[in-house]
Write a protein that holds these residues in place. Sequence first.
Motif, PDB file in Angstrom:
ATOM      1  N   PRO A 189      -0.134  -0.266  12.826  1.00  0.00           N
ATOM      2  CA  PRO A 189      -0.120  -0.507  14.080  1.00  0.00           C
ATOM      3  C   PRO A 189       1.473   0.082  14.448  1.00  0.00           C
ATOM      4  CG  PRO A 189      -1.612  -2.104  13.453  1.00  0.00           C
ATOM      5  CD  PRO A 189      -0.692  -1.703  12.251  1.00  0.00           C
ATOM      6  N   ASP A 190       2.201  -0.292  13.667  1.00  0.00           N
ATOM      7  CA  ASP A 190       3.627  -0.193  14.056  1.00  0.00           C
ATOM      8  C   ASP A 190       4.067   1.281  14.040  1.00  0.00           C
ATOM      9  OD1 ASP A 190       3.893  -2.801  13.894  1.00  0.00           O
ATOM     10  OD2 ASP A 190       5.029  -2.714  11.967  1.00  0.00           O
ATOM     11  N   LYS A 191       3.320   2.206  13.365  1.00  0.00           N
ATOM     12  CA  LYS A 191       3.477   3.581  13.365  1.00  0.00           C
ATOM     13  C   LYS A 191       2.577   4.312  14.530  1.00  0.00           C
ATOM     14  CE  LYS A 191       4.597   3.798   8.439  1.00  0.00           C
ATOM     15  NZ  LYS A 191       4.473   4.337   7.168  1.00  0.00           N
ATOM     16  N   LEU A 192       1.674   3.611  15.093  1.00  0.00           N
ATOM     17  CA  LEU A 192       1.183   4.244  16.220  1.00  0.00           C
ATOM     18  C   LEU A 192       1.412   3.891  17.642  1.00  0.00           C
ATOM     19  CD1 LEU A 192      -2.408   3.378  14.623  1.00  0.00           C
ATOM     20  CD2 LEU A 192      -1.152   5.585  14.145  1.00  0.00           C
ATOM     21  N   GLN A 193       2.600   3.111  17.615  1.00  0.00           N
ATOM     22  CA  GLN A 193       3.078   2.911  18.885  1.00  0.00           C
ATOM     23  C   GLN A 193       3.459   4.067  19.832  1.00  0.00           C
ATOM     24  OE1 GLN A 193       3.053  -0.084  20.042  1.00  0.00           O
ATOM     25  NE2 GLN A 193       2.059  -0.585  18.324  1.00  0.00           N
ATOM     26  N   GLY A 194       3.766   5.105  19.469  1.00  0.00           N
ATOM     27  CA  GLY A 194       4.034   6.235  20.331  1.00  0.00           C
ATOM     28  C   GLY A 194       2.903   7.328  20.712  1.00  0.00           C
ATOM     29  N   ILE A 195       1.670   6.638  20.375  1.00  0.00           N
ATOM     30  CA  ILE A 195       0.533   7.383  20.803  1.00  0.00           C
ATOM     31  C   ILE A 195      -0.354   6.592  21.880  1.00  0.00           C
ATOM     32  CG2 ILE A 195      -1.561   8.535  19.667  1.00  0.00           C
ATOM     33  CD1 ILE A 195      -0.144   8.135  17.115  1.00  0.00           C
ATOM     34  N   LEU A 217      -7.060   2.673  19.772  1.00  0.00           N
ATOM     35  CA  LEU A 217      -6.695   3.630  18.645  1.00  0.00           C
ATOM     36  C   LEU A 217      -6.522   2.872  17.449  1.00  0.00           C
ATOM     37  CD1 LEU A 217      -5.444   6.343  17.790  1.00  0.00           C
ATOM     38  CD2 LEU A 217      -3.303   5.364  18.373  1.00  0.00           C
ATOM     39  N   GLU A 218      -7.564   3.401  16.360  1.00  0.00           N
ATOM     40  CA  GLU A 218      -7.509   2.868  15.160  1.00  0.00           C
ATOM     41  C   GLU A 218      -6.787   3.373  14.083  1.00  0.00           C
ATOM     42  OE1 GLU A 218      -9.196   3.015  10.940  1.00  0.00           O
ATOM     43  OE2 GLU A 218      -9.487   4.631  12.407  1.00  0.00           O
ATOM     44  N   SER A 219      -6.542   4.711  14.081  1.00  0.00           N
ATOM     45  CA  SER A 219      -5.838   5.514  13.274  1.00  0.00           C
ATOM     46  C   SER A 219      -5.220   7.061  13.735  1.00  0.00           C
ATOM     47  CB  SER A 219      -6.621   5.969  11.884  1.00  0.00           C
ATOM     48  OG  SER A 219      -7.773   6.505  11.999  1.00  0.00           O
ATOM     49  N   GLY A 268       0.718  -1.326   0.195  1.00  0.00           N
ATOM     50  CA  GLY A 268       0.142  -0.159   0.065  1.00  0.00           C
ATOM     51  C   GLY A 268       0.864   1.179  -0.006  1.00  0.00           C
ATOM     52  N   TRP A 269       0.326   2.200   0.677  1.00  0.00           N
ATOM     53  CA  TRP A 269       1.061   3.558   0.401  1.00  0.00           C
ATOM     54  C   TRP A 269       1.859   3.848   1.641  1.00  0.00           C
ATOM     55  CZ3 TRP A 269       0.846   6.869  -3.706  1.00  0.00           C
ATOM     56  CH2 TRP A 269      -0.184   6.403  -4.801  1.00  0.00           C
ATOM     57  N   TRP A 270       3.006   4.291   1.867  1.00  0.00           N
ATOM     58  CA  TRP A 270       3.659   4.658   2.726  1.00  0.00           C
ATOM     59  C   TRP A 270       3.588   6.056   3.275  1.00  0.00           C
ATOM     60  CZ3 TRP A 270       7.547   7.834   5.087  1.00  0.00           C
ATOM     61  CH2 TRP A 270       8.143   7.202   5.949  1.00  0.00           C
ATOM     62  N   LEU A 271       3.251   6.045   4.599  1.00  0.00           N
ATOM     63  CA  LEU A 271       3.149   7.529   5.109  1.00  0.00           C
ATOM     64  C   LEU A 271       4.161   7.591   6.369  1.00  0.00           C
ATOM     65  CD1 LEU A 271      -0.760   8.167   5.098  1.00  0.00           C
ATOM     66  CD2 LEU A 271       1.042   9.387   3.612  1.00  0.00           C
ATOM     67  N   PRO A 272       4.444   8.825   6.632  1.00  0.00           N
ATOM     68  CA  PRO A 272       5.417   8.912   7.769  1.00  0.00           C
ATOM     69  C   PRO A 272       4.871   8.562   9.164  1.00  0.00           C
ATOM     70  CG  PRO A 272       4.987  11.218   7.127  1.00  0.00           C
ATOM     71  CD  PRO A 272       4.316  10.086   6.133  1.00  0.00           C
ATOM     72  N   GLU A 273       5.650   8.113  10.267  1.00  0.00           N
ATOM     73  CA  GLU A 273       5.069   7.843  11.700  1.00  0.00           C
ATOM     74  C   GLU A 273       4.579   9.234  12.311  1.00  0.00           C
ATOM     75  OE1 GLU A 273       6.843   6.531  15.871  1.00  0.00           O
ATOM     76  OE2 GLU A 273       8.065   6.102  14.119  1.00  0.00           O
ATOM     77  N   GLY A 324      -1.982   1.046   5.826  1.00  0.00           N
ATOM     78  CA  GLY A 324      -2.043  -0.013   6.738  1.00  0.00           C
ATOM     79  C   GLY A 324      -0.887  -0.803   6.858  1.00  0.00           C
ATOM     80  N   GLY A 325      -0.159  -0.888   5.940  1.00  0.00           N
ATOM     81  CA  GLY A 325       1.130  -1.346   5.727  1.00  0.00           C
ATOM     82  C   GLY A 325       1.227  -3.060   5.669  1.00  0.00           C
ATOM     83  N   GLY A 326      -0.050  -3.353   5.123  1.00  0.00           N
ATOM     84  CA  GLY A 326      -0.205  -4.808   5.103  1.00  0.00           C
ATOM     85  C   GLY A 326      -0.676  -5.440   6.335  1.00  0.00           C
ATOM     86  N   LYS A 327      -0.719  -4.554   7.447  1.00  0.00           N
ATOM     87  CA  LYS A 327      -1.081  -5.040   8.672  1.00  0.00           C
ATOM     88  C   LYS A 327      -2.526  -5.091   9.009  1.00  0.00           C
ATOM     89  CE  LYS A 327       3.224  -5.671   9.904  1.00  0.00           C
ATOM     90  NZ  LYS A 327       3.958  -4.818  10.867  1.00  0.00           N
ATOM     91  N   VAL A 328      -3.235  -4.021   8.681  1.00  0.00           N
ATOM     92  CA  VAL A 328      -4.647  -3.654   8.764  1.00  0.00           C
ATOM     93  C   VAL A 328      -5.216  -3.359   7.283  1.00  0.00           C
ATOM     94  CG1 VAL A 328      -4.697  -3.532  11.160  1.00  0.00           C
ATOM     95  CG2 VAL A 328      -4.384  -1.372   9.359  1.00  0.00           C
ATOM     96  N   GLN A 329      -6.267  -3.655   7.206  1.00  0.00           N
ATOM     97  CA  GLN A 329      -7.053  -3.205   5.828  1.00  0.00           C
ATOM     98  C   GLN A 329      -7.026  -1.592   5.749  1.00  0.00           C
ATOM     99  OE1 GLN A 329     -11.171  -4.285   5.676  1.00  0.00           O
ATOM    100  NE2 GLN A 329     -11.396  -3.925   3.390  1.00  0.00           N
TER     101      GLN A 329
END
Length: 299
Positions: A288-294, A266-268, A86-91, A213-218
Amino acid sequence: MTTTRPPTTPVDDTFAALRPRLFGIAYRMLGVRADAEDVVQDAWLRWSGTDTAALQSAEAWLVTVTTRLSIDRLRAAKAEREAYVGWWLPEPLVEPLDERTPEAAAELAGELSVAFLYVLERLGPEERAAFLLRQVFDYDYPEIAAQLGKSEAACRQMVHRASERVQQARTRFEVPRGVHHQLLERFIAAAHSGQRDAIESLLSEDAMLIGDGGGKVQSFPHPLVGAFRIANLFWAQWRRMAEQVVYRTVLINGEPGLLRYINGRLESAQAIVTDGERIVAIYAIRNPDKLQGIPLTLD
């Protein structure tokens, strides 16, 4: 028994004073907090083992090391991002809305926003470094040439080429933070109203939603374009989950944005671009890997 910390040295103090700038360079280069922190740590290890008294400029040395480490790491990351699902967005870097003064937030927003970093992904590592050092951190071309180990002419060409590419891809609006925040509050109310027309009225006709979603979630394999299609998505989510969905307004990379929680989890993180009247783009970071700091759950 009490313990005392060893006193700091001028070397420690110098690095501490420059650390925010070094992190800013590394994060803008890499778009991942952990990678940026690793680069800054590597720069510290090299700094602590160097005869700093012999340096003409501590800042020039540290910026050069940080920039070159970031280029190397970005080169390695490029292959991974090409294979990214999918599309790569920054953390996202998330803060409470009242964490910064309006002046500080305005200063950061255009230089740090998710939309800006998304555009920077179009640039090669050295091109990205030259552009950032010149356009964001205001270094002169002789300094950039020394930092990148290139000629001044080559650096000028890289910055010129990068500026053209960024300008073509980037849409920037100067919107007061209060106006931005108010629009998000209206959007939250519309999303909770169950009225599709109310949601659509807050979106520009050619609004775009990009999901990561990084292939981790839809997530969507392609950008979702058009006010009706995006409004329909939020309306359908309300129909399915209604009261299970909660939004929180926060600062995401210096600009007002939304955290969306579903069933208290947290979903997004949603970075929102607006022209002051309507929403023109939504960058929904769901990996989810990019949401760990929230905070992952509601208080």
